[in-house]
Design an enzyme around this catalytic site. Structure first.
Site, mmCIF file in Angstrom:
data_model
loop_
_atom_site.group_PDB
_atom_site.id
_atom_site.type_symbol
_atom_site.label_atom_id
_atom_site.label_comp_id
_atom_site.label_asym_id
_atom_site.label_seq_id
_atom_site.Cartn_x
_atom_site.Cartn_y
_atom_site.Cartn_z
ATOM 1 N N ASP A 97 0.830 -1.207 0.000
ATOM 2 C CA ASP A 97 0.000 0.000 0.000
ATOM 3 C C ASP A 97 0.863 1.255 0.000
ATOM 4 O O ASP A 97 1.875 1.322 0.710
ATOM 5 C CB ASP A 97 -0.911 0.026 1.234
ATOM 6 C CG ASP A 97 -2.081 -0.927 1.098
ATOM 7 O OD1 ASP A 97 -2.348 -1.369 -0.030
ATOM 8 O OD2 ASP A 97 -2.725 -1.221 2.123
ATOM 9 N N TYR A 301 -8.181 4.488 -3.286
ATOM 10 C CA TYR A 301 -7.863 3.812 -2.020
ATOM 11 C C TYR A 301 -8.681 4.404 -0.877
ATOM 12 O O TYR A 301 -8.647 5.611 -0.640
ATOM 13 C CB TYR A 301 -6.370 3.956 -1.739
ATOM 14 C CG TYR A 301 -5.888 3.145 -0.569
ATOM 15 C CD1 TYR A 301 -5.679 1.773 -0.695
ATOM 16 C CD2 TYR A 301 -5.634 3.742 0.656
ATOM 17 C CE1 TYR A 301 -5.228 1.022 0.373
ATOM 18 C CE2 TYR A 301 -5.183 3.002 1.731
ATOM 19 C CZ TYR A 301 -4.979 1.642 1.588
ATOM 20 O OH TYR A 301 -4.532 0.901 2.656
#
Length: 365
Positions: A97, A301
């Site tokens: 991430d 996201y």
């Protein structure tokens, strides 16, 4: 998705391979900081406090066993796979991430396996094919994110130092049982309890105001007194004086223009608040829906704390708005914005944190 785009479609135990690439993964934090026993401190003893390791040791993630804790077998298996992949590669593309914890997940694995291979960073906030390809064409030097890693490392070690020492100190002082304290959990719990007690102990108090329905120049309106009376007889006495006067007099009129800026884009917290207010969704339900939309590649996201987007993302907004034209519910809005300069209040490169604000992606079906 990343493996598919780079042609690594061969399935193996714990990784994918093909076209000169090997793609493997973590699942959450595979590596954690060792517990006090690793530094020679066993049990909860007053004389052991504070526990301040000169150097923190890294160990595989632990799970609870019959006697204490042991390394998670699934984690050990995947770490072995990752080491084999690292050993065979020339360099590493880090695709965890694009944020602080994602950086920590990789770096802890990298250091625990004592890897020395060079690495670069794939920094993307969307899983669409376009975003992945653009990210792969624009890989960043790994050292660019050293400070992000150090920030995450500091967070991890602060959690350990405060959590371990505070928990042991409180438990020793109490004399029996284990009482858990944490850098985040304890202040959060205090806020929840304080708010609960404030609500529980609130004592409502009655008060009275005057409200009159009247008209002037053919316009009906109501007027309410700014004064409040705690005793009803006092309010009734004032009401009687108003009735005796027989009329109300407007002594002054004030007009003012108010400018209200458009709202900033959503971050996760703001989205959760509004979903709770308008739809009665819990925070967890909103996050689950947002995560599902992200995995379906229609939203960026979800775990973002920023309400801003950078300039390069703003340049794509006219195309994103145009995508909404194919949906009856949004077509009118999209048509109304066609050719209109978009508001730039949420555009600020300097205020974009790990991830930018929540936006739709170019993959909207």
């Amino acid at each position: 998705d990343i493996a598919r785009i780079i042609g690594a479609t061969g399935r193996n135990d714990g990784y994918l391979s093909g076209n000169g690439y090997m793609v493997t993964w973590a699942f959450g934090h595979l590596i954690q900081l060792a517990m006090p026993e690793a530094y020679g401190v066993a049990n909860f003893r007053r004389e052991s406090l504070p526990i301040l390791p000169p150097d923190f040791q890294l160990i595989p993630r632990q799970v609870k066993a019959e006697k204490g804790y042991k390394a998670d077998p699934g984690v050990l298996k995947q770490l072995k796979v990752i080491k084999e992949v690292f050993d065979q590669c020339d360099r590493i593309i880090v695709a965890t991430d694009a944020g602080r914890e994602g950086e920590l997940i990789f770096r802890y694995i990298f250091h625990y396996l004592n890897c020395r291979k060079p690495f670069v960073r794939l920094w993307i906030s969307s899983l669409t094919d376009k975003a992945i390809r653009e990210g792969l064409d624009n890989l960043q030097p790994g050292e660019r994110y050293d400070n992000l890693y150090l920030s995450a490392k500091s967070r991890s070690e602060a959690d350990w130092l405060i959590g371990i020492n505070a928990t042991q100190a409180l438990s020793v002082a109490a004399g029996q049982g284990v009482f858990s304290l944490g850098r985040v959990q304890t202040p959060t719990l205090v806020m929840i309890c304080s708010r609960y007690l404030e609500n529980k102990n609130f004592v409502p108090a009655k008060f009275w105001q005057l409200k009159a329905a009247t008209a002037s120049g053919g316009i009906n309106f109501t007027a309410q007194s700014t004064a409040k009376w705690e005793q009803q007889p006092e309010a009734i006495a004032v009401l009687q004086r108003v009735k005796d006067a027989g009329q109300l007099v407007v002594k002054s009129v004030e007009r003012k223009e108010a400018c209200q800026e458009p709202p900033l884009l959503y971050d996760l917290t703001t989205l959760q608040k509004e979903a709770n207010t308008k739809l009665n969704f819990s925070a967890d339900k909103t996050l689950s829906i947002a995560q599902s939309l992200y995995e379906k590649k229609v939203m960026s996201y979800p775990r973002t704390g920023s309400r801003y987007i950078p300039e390069d993302v703003f340049d794509e907004m006219p195309e994103r708005v145009a995508l909404l034209g194919q949906y009856p519910r949004f077509a009118g809005y999209a048509a109304g914005l066609d050719g209109t300069p978009l508001n730039r209040r949420s555009v600020n490169d300097g205020k974009v944190t790990d991830h930018h604000a929540l936006i739709i992606t170019e993959n909207l079906p």
